[in-house]
Design an enzyme around this catalytic site. Structure first.
Site, short mmCIF file in Angstrom:
data_model
loop_
_atom_site.label_atom_id
_atom_site.label_comp_id
_atom_site.label_asym_id
_atom_site.label_seq_id
_atom_site.Cartn_x
_atom_site.Cartn_y
_atom_site.Cartn_z
N GLY A 156 60.69 56.32 57.52
CA GLY A 156 61.55 56.85 56.48
C GLY A 156 62.59 55.84 56.03
N CYS A 157 63.32 56.18 54.98
CA CYS A 157 64.28 55.24 54.39
C CYS A 157 65.46 54.99 55.32
CB CYS A 157 64.74 55.73 53.03
SG CYS A 157 65.38 57.43 52.99
N TYR A 158 66.12 56.04 55.80
CA TYR A 158 67.23 55.85 56.72
C TYR A 158 66.80 55.14 58.01
CZ TYR A 158 70.60 58.82 54.14
OH TYR A 158 71.47 59.34 53.21
N THR B 51 64.40 53.04 58.38
CA THR B 51 64.08 51.64 58.10
C THR B 51 65.33 50.78 58.06
OG1 THR B 51 62.03 52.16 56.91
CG2 THR B 51 63.10 50.07 56.39
N ALA B 52 66.32 51.16 57.26
CA ALA B 52 67.54 50.36 57.13
C ALA B 52 68.28 50.31 58.46
CB ALA B 52 68.43 50.94 56.05
#
Length: 354
Positions: A157-159, A161-162
């Site tokens: 997911g995006c969160y 990943t970062a």
């Protein structure tokens, strides 16, 4: 050319996949599925495609019959379960952007998403789609795909990943204080909430406003814990910002008492060595911090790291485009590896400088 289809092509992540695949040198987009917009030209719903493509949205059933080799699923959480199984049975490799094949423990998935996981066999064999941290699993998926075996990739997911790109070098080096709690504060643009509007994403709510949400309850918490090996030791707080796209996550990590990391220079060296050979991760110079405008529209991630000698902590920040490296771009990166293409195929380019 590998033939590809996108399921859920009319959503924000789905249309970003369409955008990338239309220009991909090794893949041919043969179907963009959206039952709600079936028959409508892409350029009608998204005028950015005017003069670029004559492709029209099709139904999901039409996409299933398109004789594709790779299917990208840009569907809501829980919707990919049955479709993935059907597509795998039809001989397609599945690149799933939802959470349905990310959490390796089905009981954890059921706890956080509130539905039974009905495809446990596929889940067990699914590769995790975060190439910089789980490249070996994707390489094994490539070998299986080359032999004609069924393959599922559950993209991070995006969160996660970062946050994970910011935290992983220090944690994997064993420099985190034993038993320490890691704190991650992350901010995302509105497209991270998906295309379906809600009161929380209404313009009048988001404009000129910052808000925390999902405090202590956000579903990406167990995924980040799984990636970083932090079960029960993560405080993750997401925030919504008045941005269309972009995501910034700042992670605070207490150092072990015996950690041989005494300066920002030591932290820089650790991070740069960790990401050597990773084409999409840029570790910024000492004193520089990432900003979302530097990565929006790309599959790139910028990571900044700072050392706090007073508290013996490292503060690392990761910036990505939530629809790029956090969704569609990462899915294409995984598909490139799966198919044996150059990892960067179709994903080159920098963000607009201003």
């Amino acid at each position: 050319m590998v033939r590809a289809v996108v399921m859920g092509a009319s959503g924000f992540a789905g249309i970003q996949l369409v955008h990338i695949l239309l220009a991909h040198p090794e893949m041919e987009l043969v179907a963009a599925a959206s039952d709600s917009l079936a028959g409508q030209p892409l350029a009608k719903a998204y005028p950015a495609f005017a003069g670029i493509t004559d492709l029209a949205f099709c139904t999901v059933e039409e996409a299933k019959a398109a004789e594709a080799e790779v299917a990208f699923l840009a569907l809501p959480h829980t919707a990919s379960l049955s479709m993935a199984a059907e597509l795998v049975a039809a001989g397609m490799a599945v690149i799933d952007l939802s959470a349905d094949f990310r959490l390796k423990d089905a009981s954890v998935y059921e706890q956080w998403y509130g539905v039974p996981h009905t495809e446990r066999a596929l889940l067990e064999g699914a590769a995790f789609g975060l190439p910089e941290l789980f490249g070996e699993g994707l390489a094994q998926a490539h070998e299986r795909w080359s032999r004609g075996e069924a393959v599922v990739v559950g993209c991070a997911g995006c969160y996660p990943t970062a946050t994970s790109l910011a935290a992983a070098p220090l944690i994997r080096a064993g420099l985190l204080r034993a038993g320490a709690t890691v704190v991650a504060d992350a901010i995302s643009g509105v497209t991270g909430a998906g295309k379906k509007p809600s009161a929380r994403t209404h313009f009048c709510t988001v404009n000129e406003n910052l808000s925390a949400y999902g405090v202590t309850t956000h579903r990406h918490t167990p995924e980040i814990e799984q990636i970083l090996g932090l079960q029960g030791r993560l405080i993750f707080t997401p925030h919504l910002a008045p941005l269309q796209r972009g995501l910034l996550s700042t992670v605070t990590m207490p150092l072990a008492d015996d950690a041989e990391l005494a300066s920002i220079a030591s932290a820089q060296e650790l991070y740069r060595a960790f990401y050597e050979g990773c084409p999409f991760v840029e570790v910024l110079d000492a004193g520089e911090q990432p900003q979302t405008s530097s990565v929006v529209g790309t599959n790139r991630a910028h990571v900044g790291v700072a050392f706090d000698g007073r508290t013996r902590s490292v503060v690392a920040t990761g910036a990505i485009d939530n629809l790029g490296k956090g969704a569609a771009g990462q899915a294409v990166q995984c598909a490139n590896i799966l198919c044996g293409f150059d990892e960067t195929a179709g994903l080159e380019g920098a963000a607009l400088p201003v």
